[in-house]
Design a protein around this motif. Sequence first.
Motif, PDB file in Angstrom:
ATOM      1  N   MET A  91     -10.007   2.996 -11.386  1.00  8.13           N
ATOM      2  CA  MET A  91      -8.914   3.860  -9.589  1.00  8.13           C
ATOM      3  C   MET A  91      -9.183   2.972  -8.756  1.00  8.13           C
ATOM      4  N   GLY A  92      -8.063   2.564  -8.304  1.00  9.28           N
ATOM      5  CA  GLY A  92      -7.601   0.937  -6.661  1.00  9.28           C
ATOM      6  C   GLY A  92      -6.638   1.603  -6.215  1.00  9.28           C
ATOM      7  N   TRP A  93      -7.375   1.475  -4.473  1.00  6.95           N
ATOM      8  CA  TRP A  93      -5.974   1.060  -4.155  1.00  6.95           C
ATOM      9  C   TRP A  93      -5.697   0.047  -3.138  1.00  6.95           C
ATOM     10  N   PHE A  94      -4.952  -0.463  -2.879  1.00  7.16           N
ATOM     11  CA  PHE A  94      -4.275  -1.660  -2.339  1.00  7.16           C
ATOM     12  C   PHE A  94      -3.360  -1.533  -0.715  1.00  7.16           C
ATOM     13  N   GLY A 142       5.619  -9.120   5.088  1.00 11.42           N
ATOM     14  CA  GLY A 142       5.490  -9.999   5.648  1.00 11.42           C
ATOM     15  C   GLY A 142       4.183 -10.556   4.592  1.00 11.42           C
ATOM     16  N   THR A 143       2.642  -9.388   3.898  1.00 15.14           N
ATOM     17  CA  THR A 143       1.714 -10.824   3.499  1.00 15.14           C
ATOM     18  C   THR A 143       1.804 -10.070   2.408  1.00 15.14           C
ATOM     19  N   GLU A 144       0.904 -10.756   1.495  1.00 17.64           N
ATOM     20  CA  GLU A 144       0.749 -10.375   0.042  1.00 17.64           C
ATOM     21  C   GLU A 144       0.004  -9.008  -0.325  1.00 17.64           C
ATOM     22  N   ARG A 145       0.109  -8.410  -0.938  1.00 19.43           N
ATOM     23  CA  ARG A 145      -0.598  -7.008  -1.097  1.00 19.43           C
ATOM     24  C   ARG A 145      -1.911  -7.894  -0.745  1.00 19.43           C
ATOM     25  N   GLN A 146      -3.345  -6.908  -0.793  1.00 20.32           N
ATOM     26  CA  GLN A 146      -4.447  -6.375  -0.668  1.00 20.32           C
ATOM     27  C   GLN A 146      -5.407  -6.089  -1.612  1.00 20.32           C
ATOM     28  N   LYS A 177      -7.969   1.182  12.387  1.00 24.21           N
ATOM     29  CA  LYS A 177      -7.401   0.011  13.463  1.00 24.21           C
ATOM     30  C   LYS A 177      -6.076  -0.533  13.272  1.00 24.21           C
ATOM     31  N   PRO A 178      -5.400  -0.905  14.637  1.00 24.64           N
ATOM     32  CA  PRO A 178      -3.921  -1.560  14.645  1.00 24.64           C
ATOM     33  C   PRO A 178      -4.165  -2.137  12.585  1.00 24.64           C
ATOM     34  N   GLU A 179      -4.647  -3.160  12.574  1.00 29.29           N
ATOM     35  CA  GLU A 179      -4.815  -3.898  11.466  1.00 29.29           C
ATOM     36  C   GLU A 179      -5.117  -3.916  10.361  1.00 29.29           C
ATOM     37  N   ASP A 180      -4.930  -1.534  10.418  1.00 28.95           N
ATOM     38  CA  ASP A 180      -4.895  -2.141   8.964  1.00 28.95           C
ATOM     39  C   ASP A 180      -3.491  -0.796   9.160  1.00 28.95           C
ATOM     40  N   THR A 181      -2.457  -1.195   9.186  1.00 22.82           N
ATOM     41  CA  THR A 181      -1.653  -0.461   9.297  1.00 22.82           C
ATOM     42  C   THR A 181      -0.994  -1.651   8.065  1.00 22.82           C
ATOM     43  N   ALA A 182      -0.133  -1.220   7.327  1.00 18.76           N
ATOM     44  CA  ALA A 182       0.627  -1.026   6.086  1.00 18.76           C
ATOM     45  C   ALA A 182       1.054  -0.325   5.088  1.00 18.76           C
ATOM     46  N   VAL A 183       1.125  -0.600   4.197  1.00 15.65           N
ATOM     47  CA  VAL A 183       1.865   0.390   3.058  1.00 15.65           C
ATOM     48  C   VAL A 183       0.591   0.659   2.203  1.00 15.65           C
ATOM     49  N   TYR A 184      -0.384   1.760   1.620  1.00 14.03           N
ATOM     50  CA  TYR A 184      -1.119   1.913   0.807  1.00 14.03           C
ATOM     51  C   TYR A 184      -0.553   2.233  -0.357  1.00 14.03           C
ATOM     52  N   TYR A 185      -0.949   1.167  -1.558  1.00 15.67           N
ATOM     53  CA  TYR A 185      -0.594   1.827  -3.090  1.00 15.67           C
ATOM     54  C   TYR A 185      -2.192   2.460  -3.633  1.00 15.67           C
ATOM     55  N   CYS A 186      -1.824   3.439  -4.430  1.00 19.97           N
ATOM     56  CA  CYS A 186      -2.509   3.892  -5.369  1.00 19.97           C
ATOM     57  C   CYS A 186      -2.501   3.350  -6.653  1.00 19.97           C
ATOM     58  N   ALA A 187      -3.365   2.723  -7.762  1.00 23.14           N
ATOM     59  CA  ALA A 187      -3.527   1.648  -9.545  1.00 23.14           C
ATOM     60  C   ALA A 187      -4.204   2.303  -9.640  1.00 23.14           C
TER      61      ALA A 187
END
Length: 122
Positions: A34-37, A42-46, A87-97
């Motif tokens: 399992m992973g979290w991304f 405006g950025t690629e999924r990481q 941190k503010p830079e953690d702001t994102a949509v989080y996906y599990c896979a």
Amino acid sequence: QVQLVESGGGLVQAGGSLRLSCAASGRTLSSYRMGWFRQAPGTERQFVAAISWSGGSTRYADSVKARFTISRDNAKNTVYLQMNSLKPEDTAVYYCAAQSSAGRVQGVYDYWGQGTQVTVSS
């Protein structure tokens, strides 16, 4: 087929914590890595973190090491991401896979959730 549903996202101040959950249905997760991304606008999924099927092996992106912890409860068919010192830079949509053994050979994750928004204010 595996269905993944993330939850636990929200708005938090910098330095705060959130715990994301990823609940699976359709098949047991016990045979999947399992992973979290995450993906910010405006950025690629990481990649964020991954955990082996047994939970005995984990891996993290350098940007979240020592702050985030991935874990799983195969009995509950659920994977978690504990996020501390946000941190503010953690702001994102989080996906599990979920990644099957075949997916691992190909370097791809087979199933994805719809994502949960995490917003960290400064």
